[in-house]
Design a protein around this motif. Structure first.
Motif, PDB file in Angstrom:
ATOM      1  N   ASP A 270       0.815  -1.212   0.000  1.00  0.00           N
ATOM      2  CA  ASP A 270       0.000   0.000   0.000  1.00  0.00           C
ATOM      3  C   ASP A 270       0.854   1.269   0.000  1.00  0.00           C
ATOM      4  N   PHE A 271       2.076   1.155  -0.505  1.00  0.00           N
ATOM      5  CA  PHE A 271       2.991   2.291  -0.640  1.00  0.00           C
ATOM      6  C   PHE A 271       3.349   2.932   0.707  1.00  0.00           C
ATOM      7  N   VAL A 272       3.152   2.199   1.787  1.00  0.00           N
ATOM      8  CA  VAL A 272       3.487   2.721   3.118  1.00  0.00           C
ATOM      9  C   VAL A 272       4.605   1.857   3.692  1.00  0.00           C
ATOM     10  N   ASN A 273       5.769   2.442   3.894  1.00  0.00           N
ATOM     11  CA  ASN A 273       6.925   1.670   4.342  1.00  0.00           C
ATOM     12  C   ASN A 273       6.745   1.164   5.773  1.00  0.00           C
ATOM     13  N   ASP A 274       6.982  -0.122   5.956  1.00  0.00           N
ATOM     14  CA  ASP A 274       6.948  -0.703   7.299  1.00  0.00           C
ATOM     15  C   ASP A 274       8.250  -1.441   7.597  1.00  0.00           C
ATOM     16  N   ILE A 275       9.295  -1.119   6.829  1.00  0.00           N
ATOM     17  CA  ILE A 275      10.587  -1.787   6.994  1.00  0.00           C
ATOM     18  C   ILE A 275      11.590  -0.803   7.583  1.00  0.00           C
ATOM     19  N   ALA A 276      11.990  -1.050   8.797  1.00  0.00           N
ATOM     20  CA  ALA A 276      12.994  -0.220   9.463  1.00  0.00           C
ATOM     21  C   ALA A 276      13.716  -1.067  10.503  1.00  0.00           C
ATOM     22  N   LEU A 277      14.906  -0.631  10.863  1.00  0.00           N
ATOM     23  CA  LEU A 277      15.747  -1.387  11.790  1.00  0.00           C
ATOM     24  C   LEU A 277      15.942  -0.617  13.087  1.00  0.00           C
ATOM     25  N   CYS A 278      16.126  -1.357  14.157  1.00  0.00           N
ATOM     26  CA  CYS A 278      16.574  -0.724  15.390  1.00  0.00           C
ATOM     27  C   CYS A 278      18.074  -0.453  15.257  1.00  0.00           C
ATOM     28  N   PRO A 279      18.632   0.477  15.997  1.00  0.00           N
ATOM     29  CA  PRO A 279      20.057   0.798  15.877  1.00  0.00           C
ATOM     30  C   PRO A 279      20.985  -0.380  16.145  1.00  0.00           C
ATOM     31  N   VAL A 280      20.568  -1.316  16.997  1.00  0.00           N
ATOM     32  CA  VAL A 280      21.424  -2.473  17.274  1.00  0.00           C
ATOM     33  C   VAL A 280      21.495  -3.376  16.046  1.00  0.00           C
ATOM     34  N   CYS A 281      20.360  -3.631  15.412  1.00  0.00           N
ATOM     35  CA  CYS A 281      20.361  -4.447  14.198  1.00  0.00           C
ATOM     36  C   CYS A 281      21.159  -3.764  13.093  1.00  0.00           C
ATOM     37  N   LYS A 282      21.041  -2.444  13.022  1.00  0.00           N
ATOM     38  CA  LYS A 282      21.814  -1.708  12.017  1.00  0.00           C
ATOM     39  C   LYS A 282      23.311  -1.894  12.258  1.00  0.00           C
ATOM     40  N   LEU A 283      23.715  -1.862  13.515  1.00  0.00           N
ATOM     41  CA  LEU A 283      25.120  -2.086  13.857  1.00  0.00           C
ATOM     42  C   LEU A 283      25.551  -3.500  13.471  1.00  0.00           C
ATOM     43  N   ILE A 284      24.706  -4.482  13.781  1.00  0.00           N
ATOM     44  CA  ILE A 284      25.042  -5.873  13.450  1.00  0.00           C
ATOM     45  C   ILE A 284      25.168  -6.039  11.938  1.00  0.00           C
ATOM     46  N   TYR A 285      24.243  -5.468  11.180  1.00  0.00           N
ATOM     47  CA  TYR A 285      24.290  -5.591   9.718  1.00  0.00           C
ATOM     48  C   TYR A 285      25.536  -4.922   9.131  1.00  0.00           C
ATOM     49  N   SER A 286      26.070  -3.931   9.815  1.00  0.00           N
ATOM     50  CA  SER A 286      27.302  -3.305   9.314  1.00  0.00           C
ATOM     51  C   SER A 286      28.482  -4.267   9.372  1.00  0.00           C
ATOM     52  N   CYS A 287      28.317  -5.360  10.111  1.00  0.00           N
ATOM     53  CA  CYS A 287      29.374  -6.374  10.232  1.00  0.00           C
ATOM     54  C   CYS A 287      29.242  -7.473   9.182  1.00  0.00           C
ATOM     55  N   LEU A 288      28.287  -7.337   8.272  1.00  0.00           N
ATOM     56  CA  LEU A 288      28.088  -8.347   7.229  1.00  0.00           C
ATOM     57  C   LEU A 288      29.369  -8.679   6.470  1.00  0.00           C
ATOM     58  N   PRO A 289      30.186  -7.694   6.061  1.00  0.00           N
ATOM     59  CA  PRO A 289      31.419  -8.037   5.329  1.00  0.00           C
ATOM     60  C   PRO A 289      32.389  -8.884   6.148  1.00  0.00           C
ATOM     61  N   ALA A 290      32.317  -8.787   7.478  1.00  0.00           N
ATOM     62  CA  ALA A 290      33.212  -9.580   8.326  1.00  0.00           C
ATOM     63  C   ALA A 290      32.747 -11.026   8.436  1.00  0.00           C
ATOM     64  N   GLY A 291      31.512 -11.307   8.032  1.00  0.00           N
ATOM     65  CA  GLY A 291      31.018 -12.678   8.038  1.00  0.00           C
ATOM     66  C   GLY A 291      31.421 -13.447   6.800  1.00  0.00           C
ATOM     67  N   PHE A 292      31.737 -12.717   5.731  1.00  0.00           N
ATOM     68  CA  PHE A 292      32.213 -13.327   4.490  1.00  0.00           C
ATOM     69  C   PHE A 292      33.738 -13.392   4.503  1.00  0.00           C
ATOM     70  N   VAL A 293      34.276 -14.210   3.621  1.00  0.00           N
ATOM     71  CA  VAL A 293      35.706 -14.152   3.331  1.00  0.00           C
ATOM     72  C   VAL A 293      35.826 -13.722   1.876  1.00  0.00           C
ATOM     73  N   TYR A 294      36.703 -12.765   1.625  1.00  0.00           N
ATOM     74  CA  TYR A 294      36.828 -12.192   0.287  1.00  0.00           C
ATOM     75  C   TYR A 294      38.218 -12.418  -0.278  1.00  0.00           C
ATOM     76  N   VAL A 295      38.246 -12.703  -1.576  1.00  0.00           N
ATOM     77  CA  VAL A 295      39.486 -12.704  -2.339  1.00  0.00           C
ATOM     78  C   VAL A 295      39.222 -11.826  -3.547  1.00  0.00           C
ATOM     79  N   ASN A 296      39.911 -10.697  -3.602  1.00  0.00           N
ATOM     80  CA  ASN A 296      39.611  -9.680  -4.613  1.00  0.00           C
ATOM     81  C   ASN A 296      38.139  -9.293  -4.471  1.00  0.00           C
ATOM     82  N   ASN A 297      37.347  -9.504  -5.499  1.00  0.00           N
ATOM     83  CA  ASN A 297      35.933  -9.136  -5.411  1.00  0.00           C
ATOM     84  C   ASN A 297      35.023 -10.358  -5.338  1.00  0.00           C
ATOM     85  N   THR A 298      35.579 -11.471  -4.897  1.00  0.00           N
ATOM     86  CA  THR A 298      34.810 -12.707  -4.769  1.00  0.00           C
ATOM     87  C   THR A 298      34.710 -13.080  -3.298  1.00  0.00           C
TER      88      THR A 298
END
Length: 577
Positions: A270-298
Motif C-alpha cells: 500500500d505504498f506505506v513503508n513498514d521496513i525499518a531497523l533498530c540501531p542495534v540491528c543496524k550495527l550488526i548488519y554493518s558487520c556483514l562483510p566480516a562474516g564473508f571471506v573475500y578474495v579480490n571481489n569474490t
C-alpha cells in the motif's frame, strides 16, 4: 533475533544475511566475549566500547597482505636486502622491477584520493605529497651490456630513491599509518562489498575521520538505544521486532538486499513503508562483510544455520583456508577449493548437528549467488573428492578467454546440472585445438565418473548394471578401435572426422547417427563391435555416458599412440600427473 537482558545482548540465528552479520560481529569482538547457547549467542553490552577500533582492526589484520598499504611497506625488506649485500645481483631485469614498484605501486597509490584523505587524517598530507613528487624512476639502460657499463651510476641513483621510499614507508608503516591507510583500503576493497551509501561510504558525509564517522552513525546510536526507555516507541524493528522510535533506519544500505524506501515506495504494501531497523540491528548488519571471506571481489559465506558456534567456526575455518592459499591461485579457484573443504567438514559435523540442506552464498561480480546443497551433493563431493581435486589446475582457452574446468564442474554439481555439455566441449577442443587444452583424457574420464555419480544422486541411470564399469569398458573399446585405425595407416586422417561425427551425434542425442558411424568404422577395420555398445539403448544417460567414454578412448592422448594402453597411468605432456 535480538534480546536484551541485564546488560547482555542475546543474538539468535535468522536468515542468511543476518547470520553472516552475526558471525562477522562475533569475529570482530572475539569469541572470548561470547557465550554460546545452541542457536543463539550472549554478548555483554560493554563489548561496544571502542567497537569502531575493533571493527577496522579486524579487517586490517585479516586482509593485511592483500592491501595496497602492505604493498608499499613490504618493500622495506627488498631495500634491506640490497643495502646489506651492496646491491650484488642487481641486473637490468631487477631494475625494471624496482621501477615498476615506484611507478605502479608507490606513486600510483600515494596520488589516489583514498591515500590523500588518509594522509590528511594523519596530518602528513603536505609531507607525503613532497616525497611523492621527489620520487622518480631510475633511468634504464637499453640492454644488459649498457647496464654493466653504468651499473655504479644506477646504484647511486637507486640509493637516493631508496632513501625517499624509506621515508614514505616510515610514515605509512607506523601505527598511525596502518590505522588510517589500512582502514581506507579495507573500506573500498572489503567493506563496500556488503553495504554502501551511509556513514563513511556516503560521499556527502561531513565527518572526515572514518573512525568517528562509524562510531557516530552506528555505535553511539546503538548504545543510546539500549539505554533508552522504549515504552512510548510506536514502531517495531523489521528484523528483531524490538520497539523503535521512528522509521528512519531502513535497509537500503545493504547491497542487493535493501532498497530506497523513498524512491521505491511500490516495494512495500500500500505504498506505506513498514521496513525499518533498530540501531542495534543496524550495527550488526554493518558487520556483514566480516562474516564473508573475500578474495579480490569474490566472497564466500556458508550458512550453517542450526548452531551458532558452528556457524561462526565453519566460516572462520573457510576464511583461514582461503587466505592461506598462495597468490598464484586465482580468486575464484581459491574460493571453490575452500568450499569443497567446507563441504567435507559439513559432512562430518552433520552427525553432530543433524544439519539439513546447506546454503552457500557467494559474492561475485557485485551480486550474491545462492546454492542450496542437499545431503546427496555433500556425499557426492566426498565420494569423488580425489577426482574433483585432480581438476584444480585444468582448463582450456576459448578465443582469448581462459576457463577453469574445476570451477565449471563444481558449478554444475551445485546446480544439479549434468556435465555432458562440458565433456562435449572438452572433447571437441581436444580434437580441434589441442594446444589450447590444459587437461588430458584421464581428466575427462574423471569428469564422466563424477557425472555418473551426479546423475545417480538425482535418480537417473536406473537401468544400469551396478557390477559393470561402463565408462572404462567404453573408453577401452574406443581406444582399441583407434589402434585398429592406426594399424592400417599410422597417419590416418579418418580419426578426427569420425570423432566429430560421433560427438555431433552425442550432442544431438541421435543414436541412429552414432550407431551408423560406429558400425561403418568397425566394418572398415574388420573388428567386432564390443558388447558395451548395445547398452546405449537402455537410457539417454547411458547413451551419453557410454558414447562420450568411447570417444574419450578413441581420441586418446598422443603419447598413447606409442603403445600405452588407454587405462594406463594418466599423463600430461609425458609426465605423471
Amino acid at each position: 533475533m535480538i534480546y536484551l537482558e541485564n546488560e547482555i545482548i542475546r543474538l539468535a540465528l535468522g536468515d542468511w544475511s543476518w547470520n553472516a552479520s552475526v558471525a562477522g560481529f562475533i569475529n570482530i569482538i572475539g569469541e572470548e566475549n561470547v557465550t554460546y547457547d545452541g542457536a543463539s549467542a550472549q554478548i555483554p553490552v560493554n563489548c561496544l566500547e571502542d567497537f569502531e577500533d575493533r571493527y577496522f582492526r579486524y579487517f586490517i589484520d585479516t586482509y593485511e597482505k592483500a592491501l595496497p598499504w602492505y604493498r608499499i611497506v613490504s618493500f622495506k625488506n627488498t631495500i634491506g636486502f640490497y643495502n646489506e649485500n651492496g646491491f650484488e645481483g642487481l641486473d637490468l631485469k631487477k631494475l625494471k622491477s624496482i621501477n615498476d614498484y615506484i611507478k605502479d605501486t608507490v606513486k600510483r597509490y600515494l596520488t589516489s584520493n583514498s591515500f590523500k584523505s588518509a594522509f590528511e587524517l594523519m596530518g602528513e598530507a603536505e609531507r607525503m605529497a613532497e616525497l611523492e613528487k621527489n620520487l622518480s624512476k631510475v633511468r634504464e639502460p637499453k640492454d644488459d651490456t649498457d647496464f654493466e657499463k653504468v651499473k655504479e651510476e644506477v646504484i647511486g641513483e637507486l640509493k637516493k630513491q631508496f632513501e625517499i621510499i624509506n621515508k614514505i614507508i616510515e610514515y605509512c608503516g607506523n601505527e598511525n599509518g596502518r590505522r588510517f591507510i589500512g582502514a581506507k583500503n579495507v573500506i573500498y576493497t572489503i567493506i563496500r562489498n556488503g553495504w554502501n551509501g551511509i556513514s563513511f561510504l556516503n560521499p556527502q558525509t561531513k565527518i572526515k575521520d572514518i573512525y568517528e564517522d562509524y562510531r557516530t552513525y552506528f555505535v553511539d546510536e546503538a548504545r543510546e538505544y539500549l539505554a533508552a526507555d522504549k515504552q512510548k516507541f510506536r514502531y517495531k524493528c523489521f528484523t528483531c521486532g524490538a520497539p523503535i522510535r521512528d522509521m528512519n533506519n531502513d535497509m537500503s544500505f545493504l547491497n542487493q538486499s535493501g532498497f530506497d524506501t523513498a524512491r521505491k515506495p511500490s516495494h512495500v504494501w500500500d505504498f506505506v513503508n513498514d521496513i525499518a531497523l533498530c540501531p542495534v540491528c543496524k550495527l550488526i548488519y554493518s558487520c556483514l562483510p566480516a562474516g564473508f571471506v573475500y578474495v579480490n571481489n569474490t566472497g564466500l559465506y556458508i550458512n550453517a544455520n542450526v548452531n551458532m558456534r558452528y556457524n561462526v567456526r565453519v566460516n572462520r575455518s573457510a576464511r583461514d583456508s582461503v587466505l592461506k592459499e598462495g597468490r598464484n591461485e586465482t580468486a575464484s579457484r581459491r574460493i571453490y577449493k575452500v568450499l569443497v573443504e567446507a563441504m567435507e567438514r559439513e559432512r562430518i559435523e552433520k552427525s553432530r548437528y543433524e544439519l539439513a540442506d546447506v546454503q552457500v552464498v557467494r559474492y561475485e561480480n557485485e551480486r550474491f549467488k545462492f546454492n542450496l546443497l542437499p545431503e546427496s551433493t555433500i556425499k557426492l563431493i566426498h565420494k569423488y573428492h580425489d577426482e574433483i581435486s585432480g581438476l584444480i589446475r585444468t582448463g582450456y582457452k576459448e578465443g582469448k578467454e581462459s576457463y577453469s574446468i574445476y570451477e565449471q564442474v563444481l558449478e554444475n554439481i551445485f546446480n544439479n546440472q549434468n556435465l555432458f555439455l562440458l565433456v562435449y566441449k572438452l572433447l571437441h577442443f581436444k580434437t580441434a585445438s589441442n594446444k589450447d587444452c590444459f587437461f588430458h583424457m584421464g581428466h575427462v574420464e574423471d569428469i564422466l565418473s563424477i557425472n555418473a555419480g551426479l546423475i545417480k544422486s538425482l535418480g537417473g541411470m536406473e537401468n544400469m548394471d551396478e557390477n559393470r564399469n561402463y565408462i572404462n569398458e567404453a573408453k577401452n573399446s574406443g581406444y582399441h578401435l583407434r589402434k585398429a585405425f592406426m594399424k592400417n595407416n599410422e597417419k590416418t586422417g579418418k580419426i578426427p572426422g569420425i570423432s566429430y561425427r560421433l560427438l555431433n551425434a552425442l550432442k544431438t542425442g541421435n543414436r541412429n547417427m552414432f550407431m551408423d558411424v560406429l558400425l561403418n568404422s568397425y566394418l572398415y577395420t574388420g573388428n567386432k563391435v564390443p558388447a558395451v555398445i548395445s547398452e546405449i539403448f537402455r537410457s539417454d544417460e547411458l547413451f551419453s555416458t557410454i558414447g562420450y567414454s568411447f570417444v574419450t578412448g578413441f581420441i586418446a592422448e598422443r603419447s598413447d599412440d606409442s603403445g600405452n594402453e588407454a587405462n594406463n597411468e594418466k599423463t600430461v605432456n609425458g609426465e605423471e600427473n
